[in-house]
Design a protein around this motif. Structure first.
Motif, PDB file in Angstrom:
ATOM      1  N   LEU A   8       4.592   8.573   8.115  1.00 57.60           N
ATOM      2  CA  LEU A   8       5.343   7.799   6.792  1.00 57.60           C
ATOM      3  C   LEU A   8       6.503   7.304   7.146  1.00 57.60           C
ATOM      4  O   LEU A   8       6.705   6.156   6.503  1.00 57.60           O
ATOM      5  N   GLU A  26      10.062   8.727  -6.352  1.00 55.19           N
ATOM      6  CA  GLU A  26       9.113   8.221  -5.745  1.00 55.19           C
ATOM      7  C   GLU A  26       8.446   7.038  -6.320  1.00 55.19           C
ATOM      8  O   GLU A  26       8.117   6.044  -5.899  1.00 55.19           O
ATOM      9  N   ASN A  78       0.978   3.987  -2.981  1.00 53.27           N
ATOM     10  CA  ASN A  78       0.899   5.217  -2.664  1.00 53.27           C
ATOM     11  C   ASN A  78       2.173   6.170  -3.276  1.00 53.27           C
ATOM     12  O   ASN A  78       1.930   7.233  -3.841  1.00 53.27           O
ATOM     13  N   ALA A 131       0.913  -0.987  -0.058  1.00 52.83           N
ATOM     14  CA  ALA A 131       0.081  -0.061   0.080  1.00 52.83           C
ATOM     15  C   ALA A 131       0.964   1.199   0.086  1.00 52.83           C
ATOM     16  O   ALA A 131       0.691   2.233  -0.793  1.00 52.83           O
ATOM     17  N   LEU A 132       1.957   1.305   0.601  1.00 52.40           N
ATOM     18  CA  LEU A 132       2.848   2.306   0.766  1.00 52.40           C
ATOM     19  C   LEU A 132       3.694   2.642  -0.477  1.00 52.40           C
ATOM     20  O   LEU A 132       3.444   3.822  -1.034  1.00 52.40           O
ATOM     21  N   PHE A 165       1.805   6.508  -7.166  1.00 53.63           N
ATOM     22  CA  PHE A 165       0.639   7.514  -7.447  1.00 53.63           C
ATOM     23  C   PHE A 165       1.395   8.856  -7.165  1.00 53.63           C
ATOM     24  O   PHE A 165       1.215   9.698  -7.995  1.00 53.63           O
ATOM     25  N   ALA A 166       1.960   9.122  -6.091  1.00 56.16           N
ATOM     26  CA  ALA A 166       2.376  10.443  -5.665  1.00 56.16           C
ATOM     27  C   ALA A 166       3.516  10.991  -6.787  1.00 56.16           C
ATOM     28  O   ALA A 166       3.389  11.909  -7.342  1.00 56.16           O
ATOM     29  N   GLY A 180       8.676   3.574  -4.831  1.00 55.50           N
ATOM     30  CA  GLY A 180       7.208   2.695  -4.771  1.00 55.50           C
ATOM     31  C   GLY A 180       7.351   1.325  -5.116  1.00 55.50           C
ATOM     32  O   GLY A 180       6.929   0.266  -4.605  1.00 55.50           O
TER      33      GLY A 180
END
Length: 136
Positions: free
Chosen positions: A118, A56, A17, A13-14, A20-21, A60
């Protein structure tokens, strides 16, 4: 193991995210992310947003796809990244820059408390599962 599944789900999940970020850095939220780049960063704000977006996405993907034996190291890198970008949140507050719905000092201040979450998420979701010795 239940704990192992929870940690894996939290890690994925992290990672999702972060992907996506990162994509949002490069596309629809690019302008908003410029509000978080501190003035002391020696690069152009847009370049900083683009480079951090790539980081990121890569981070990710690493959280999602890295084998368990390397997950702890990836989590430490992610935690260091979240720590390194924290000055951006401070800059957004101190310069009263509106972005992401953070349009009051109170909202920008409260956002500061999410960054340690985070860091914890990155470390906890990638830490090894401790096997408990059970006496039967």
């Amino acid at each position: 193991m239940k704990e192992e599944n929870i940690k894996k789900a939290a890690r994925i999940a992290l990672g999702a995210n972060l992907v996506f970020a990162g994509i949002s850095h490069l596309t629809f939220a690019r302008k908003a992310f410029r509000a978080q780049v501190p003035d002391f960063v020696p690069l152009k704000k847009d370049d900083t947003v683009v480079y951090s977006g790539f980081v990121e996405i890569a981070m990710g993907a690493a959280l999602i796809f890295t084998p368990e034996k390397h997950a702890e190291k990836v989590g430490q890198v992610a935690a260091a990244f979240f720590t390194a970008v924290f000055p951006g949140n401070i800059a957004q507050l101190s310069h009263r820059r509106n972005a992401f719905g953070l349009d009051t000092d109170k909202k920008r201040f409260l956002r500061l408390f999410f960054q340690p979450v985070l860091v914890y998420w990155a470390l906890k979701s990638t830490s090894p599962v401790k096997i408990k010795n059970r006496i039967k």
